[in-house]
Design an enzyme around this catalytic site. Structure first.
Site, PDB file in Angstrom:
ATOM      1  CE  LYS A   1      -3.235   3.049   2.491  1.00 51.49           C
ATOM      2  NZ  LYS A   1      -3.537   3.485   3.589  1.00 51.49           N
TER       3      LYS A   1
ATOM      4  CG  ASP B   1      -7.681   1.569   2.901  1.00 52.27           C
ATOM      5  OD1 ASP B   1      -8.383   1.289   2.214  1.00 52.27           O
ATOM      6  OD2 ASP B   1      -7.354   2.886   3.195  1.00 52.27           O
TER       7      ASP B   1
END
Length: 320
Positions: free
Chosen positions: A255, A274
């Site tokens: 991420k 996420d």
């Protein structure tokens, strides 16, 4: 004398034409309040209603919108340390074409956002449903060093706390630029400033916790490997290669790597995933992704799904 405050916009063109400049920019193409508070960058604050002050390119700026115009002013650096308290920051004498270029580049104003919204809405009814509430959300083009180390600090964190951490980082390791209304502003630290032998200990003392090791470790890894120039040159390599290089750094997972790719390395197809995006993919888009955790395979599948749905600027659509 007193520290300067942003002048009223209606006074800007006539009262001080040399100090304030404007760019044509309708709200459908940029909404400062949505973009600068959304967690893309952590260096802007609403200094007065509708006015945003922050650090960009080693200078302090104040930005405001009025109708279809984006107004800005840039403050100069303090000249002498002993004059800090006596002299407020002065407007910088910078080349107007250069300041226009910096802002256009930062907000990527050459990208037509309204046309993208229409294309995303045509491809995705869910996007079309929510987009009218969030116009003018565009992706910033940030300095890769600042973006990388800012997002290393985002793990298990929230925007207000990240913003405070970045502020402490800049005060401790960055060059002081000026003071506005008794508030000091500092440049983001250079790579070399974060590679000192005591950097990790200093960061821990500033409340960075386990992230202190990642910040100092990544700074050393880049300094001994790619260097600042090499990090910036990742803009020219394919997305997968840039992502692979970033994921080899301490504290950088998929991420964080995707955030850096999207927000500083020109990889508009990068889709940071996420747990919120994961749940949206499952609940709103019906992706059949097994398991109770976001696995690397599920992460990749979600990104590929949205790239297929939204196209080459999928990361921009995800930001909305």
């Amino acid at each position: 004398s007193r520290s300067p405050t942003p002048m009223k916009l209606r006074d800007a063109p006539s009262a001080c034409p040399a100090l304030w400049r404007c760019l044509p920019c309708p709200p459908a193409e940029l909404r400062l309040d949505l973009v600068l508070s959304s967690g893309q960058s952590f260096r802007w604050w609403e200094s007065s209603p509708g006015a945003w002050t922050g650090v960009l390119g080693g200078r302090v700026w104040t930005l405001r919108q009025d109708g279809d115009q984006l107004w800005y002013t840039v403050y100069g650096e303090e000249e002498e340390e002993e004059e800090r308290d006596a002299c407020p920051a002065k407007p910088a004498q910078l080349d107007a074409a250069e300041t226009d270029r910096i802002l256009r580049d930062y907000f990527q104003l050459d990208v037509g956002l309204s046309a993208l919204y229409r294309a995303w809405g045509a491809a995705d009814p869910l996007f079309r449903k929510v987009a009218s509430d969030f116009p003018g959300v565009r992706v910033l083009r940030q300095d890769p060093v600042e973006c990388l180390f800012s997002f290393i600090c985002t793990s298990n964190n929230h925007i207000s706390r990240i913003t405070a951490m970045i502020e402490r980082l800049c005060q401790a390791f960055g060059r002081r630029l000026c003071c506005l209304d008794s508030r000091p502003f500092h440049a983001f630290p250079s790579l070399s400033a974060l590679t000192g032998a005591d950097a990790e200990a200093r960061l821990r003392a500033l409340g960075f916790g386990y992230r202190a090791k990642f910040v100092s470790g990544s700074a050393r890894a880049i300094a001994e490997g790619l260097g600042t120039e090499g990090l910036c040159q990742l803009r020219t390599v394919p997305y997968a290669e840039a992502r692979r290089v970033l994921c080899a750094l301490p504290g950088v997972g998929a991420k964080v790597a995707d955030c850096v790719c999207l927000l500083s390395l020109d990889k508009a197809e990068a889709v940071p995933v996420d747990t919120h995006v994961w749940h949206i993919a499952r609940q709103r888009y019906g992706l059949a992704l097994g398991g109770k955790s976001l696995t690397p395979r599920a992460y990749q599948e979600i990104g590929d799904f949205f790239r297929g749905l939204w196209g080459p600027r999928a990361g921009w659509a995800q930001a909305v």
